[in-house]
Design a protein around this motif. Structure first.
Motif, mmCIF file in Angstrom:
data_model
loop_
_atom_site.group_PDB
_atom_site.id
_atom_site.type_symbol
_atom_site.label_atom_id
_atom_site.label_comp_id
_atom_site.label_asym_id
_atom_site.label_seq_id
_atom_site.Cartn_x
_atom_site.Cartn_y
_atom_site.Cartn_z
ATOM 1 N N THR A 154 -14.274 9.535 -1.013
ATOM 2 C CA THR A 154 -13.099 9.226 -0.207
ATOM 3 C C THR A 154 -13.169 7.803 0.344
ATOM 4 O O THR A 154 -12.144 7.117 0.437
ATOM 5 C CB THR A 154 -12.982 10.224 0.955
ATOM 6 O OG1 THR A 154 -12.929 11.558 0.422
ATOM 7 C CG2 THR A 154 -11.720 9.988 1.769
ATOM 8 N N GLN A 161 -7.227 1.245 -0.988
ATOM 9 C CA GLN A 161 -5.928 1.195 -0.323
ATOM 10 C C GLN A 161 -5.904 0.134 0.771
ATOM 11 O O GLN A 161 -4.885 -0.540 0.979
ATOM 12 C CB GLN A 161 -5.594 2.567 0.266
ATOM 13 C CG GLN A 161 -5.366 3.650 -0.765
ATOM 14 C CD GLN A 161 -4.112 3.409 -1.582
ATOM 15 O OE1 GLN A 161 -3.129 2.887 -1.068
ATOM 16 N NE2 GLN A 161 -4.144 3.772 -2.852
ATOM 17 N N LEU A 193 -2.544 5.146 6.089
ATOM 18 C CA LEU A 193 -3.248 5.939 5.079
ATOM 19 C C LEU A 193 -3.242 7.420 5.451
ATOM 20 O O LEU A 193 -4.047 8.192 4.929
ATOM 21 C CB LEU A 193 -4.700 5.450 4.949
ATOM 22 C CG LEU A 193 -4.878 3.996 4.490
ATOM 23 C CD1 LEU A 193 -6.363 3.659 4.422
ATOM 24 C CD2 LEU A 193 -4.228 3.767 3.138
ATOM 25 N N LEU A 196 -2.901 9.962 2.474
ATOM 26 C CA LEU A 196 -4.127 10.035 1.675
ATOM 27 C C LEU A 196 -5.218 10.799 2.403
ATOM 28 O O LEU A 196 -5.909 11.647 1.810
ATOM 29 C CB LEU A 196 -4.604 8.618 1.355
ATOM 30 C CG LEU A 196 -6.005 8.503 0.727
ATOM 31 C CD1 LEU A 196 -6.004 9.063 -0.680
ATOM 32 C CD2 LEU A 196 -6.467 7.040 0.718
ATOM 33 N N ASP A 200 -6.955 14.271 1.210
ATOM 34 C CA ASP A 200 -8.385 14.240 0.902
ATOM 35 C C ASP A 200 -9.185 15.154 1.819
ATOM 36 O O ASP A 200 -10.198 15.731 1.403
ATOM 37 C CB ASP A 200 -8.914 12.810 1.016
ATOM 38 C CG ASP A 200 -8.709 12.028 -0.270
ATOM 39 O OD1 ASP A 200 -8.008 12.560 -1.152
ATOM 40 O OD2 ASP A 200 -9.223 10.902 -0.387
ATOM 41 N N HIS A 269 -1.214 16.196 -1.607
ATOM 42 C CA HIS A 269 -1.379 14.887 -2.249
ATOM 43 C C HIS A 269 -0.127 14.511 -3.041
ATOM 44 O O HIS A 269 0.372 13.379 -2.946
ATOM 45 C CB HIS A 269 -2.608 14.919 -3.159
ATOM 46 C CG HIS A 269 -2.980 13.569 -3.689
ATOM 47 N ND1 HIS A 269 -3.482 12.578 -2.896
ATOM 48 C CD2 HIS A 269 -2.892 13.036 -4.938
ATOM 49 C CE1 HIS A 269 -3.722 11.507 -3.622
ATOM 50 N NE2 HIS A 269 -3.358 11.751 -4.865
ATOM 51 N N GLU A 273 2.383 11.496 -1.824
ATOM 52 C CA GLU A 273 2.530 10.365 -2.731
ATOM 53 C C GLU A 273 4.002 10.122 -3.036
ATOM 54 O O GLU A 273 4.455 8.978 -3.127
ATOM 55 C CB GLU A 273 1.758 10.615 -4.030
ATOM 56 C CG GLU A 273 0.295 10.219 -3.958
ATOM 57 C CD GLU A 273 -0.340 10.178 -5.335
ATOM 58 O OE1 GLU A 273 0.233 10.773 -6.263
ATOM 59 O OE2 GLU A 273 -1.394 9.543 -5.469
#
Length: 275
Positions: A154, A161, A193, A196, A200, A269, A273
């Motif tokens: 991760t 990013q 972020l 993400l 994760d 995810h 996205e």
């Protein structure tokens, strides 16, 4: 954008994803069962029912010492779930900080942090656990060990990013105004972020549950008399063909738990996205 805000904005896409909804439903049912039925009943002995199969009195049967397999399984699932959540969230938090600072700072600090990350990626996890806790680990040790093994992947994603975000106008403006790197990371990088990190974290929870069960199966997990799904599977494996009620309940629940977490993580995810 913060992580909760990211999830809120992506909720329409999540709501249309049947896989995510199925995963959330399974997680809710299993989590509620583990929390409400994983109390002290697993310690009780029924000396009138030794190695008995499933019945109305003992839904999943009993062990050779008269312990109820259903109560043991709920206790084990509760331990595995709580350890997995703690380790997954901790791993994501460490990865977020390390990856963001490495990507924002660059230079020598970036090389040192990523070098440590690469070292952990190639370090055998079982070897690390065997050195740190050769006779079994406490819950706190397991959480820390699993987090150490999970955060490097991760961290690399967060670093990539961050490198793309550090050239954005709001980051450059913060640097021009004299904001410290810690403030830039906490106020500008990590909130952007959020999607993400949420996705994760869910995936890391599933990996942590699977990792804890694997370590427990090998004898490096929770210490007796406490149990987890891995220890129950290890105890039931030698008699799986003659007394399947000792092996199948924890094994099937482990599969269901990890599958549900992965469905939720992958769905989050995809939805985040798209947003």
């Amino acid at each position: 954008m913060s992580a909760p805000a990211s999830v809120t904005r992506a909720w329409p896409g999540i709501r249309r994803d049947r896989a995510v909804l199925a995963g959330l439903l399974v997680l809710g049912v299993l989590g509620l069962a583990a929390l409400t039925r994983g109390g002290d009943g697993w310690r009780e002995l029924d000396l009138t029912a030794l190695r008995e199969g499933p019945s109305a009195r003992h839904w999943f049967g009993t062990t050779g010492t008269g312990r109820d397999v259903f109560a043991l399984t709920m206790r084990g699932m509760r331990a595995s779930l709580l350890l997995g959540i703690a380790a997954g969230v901790l791993a994501t938090a460490v990865a977020a900080v390390v990856g963001a600072f490495a990507g924002l700072t660059g230079g020598l600090a970036d090389r040192i942090l990523m070098g440590a990350t690469d070292l952990l990626l190639v370090l055998p996890g079982v070897l690390l656990v065997a050195v740190v806790a050769p006779e079994g680990a406490s819950s706190a040790q397991l959480v820390l060990l699993l987090a150490v093994l999970l955060w490097p992947l991760t961290a690399r994603a967060v670093r990539a990013q961050t490198r793309s975000l550090r050239a954005r106008e709001f980051v450059l403006a913060a640097e021009y105004l004299g904001a410290s790197r810690a403030r830039i990371v906490l106020r500008h990088i990590l909130p952007n972020l959020g999607g993400l990190l949420v996705a994760d974290a869910a995936v890391n929870v599933g990996l942590a549950i699977l990792g804890e069960s694997g370590l427990a199966f090998l004898g490096f997990g929770v210490r007796p008399p406490d149990v987890s799904l891995g220890t129950l599977i290890a105890e039931g494996t030698p008699v799986a063909t003659v007394q399947p009620w000792l092996f199948l309940p924890p094994a099937l629940l482990l599969v269901a738990l990890v599958l549900a977490v992965n469905l939720v993580g992958n769905g989050l995810h995809r939805a985040l996205e798209e947003r």
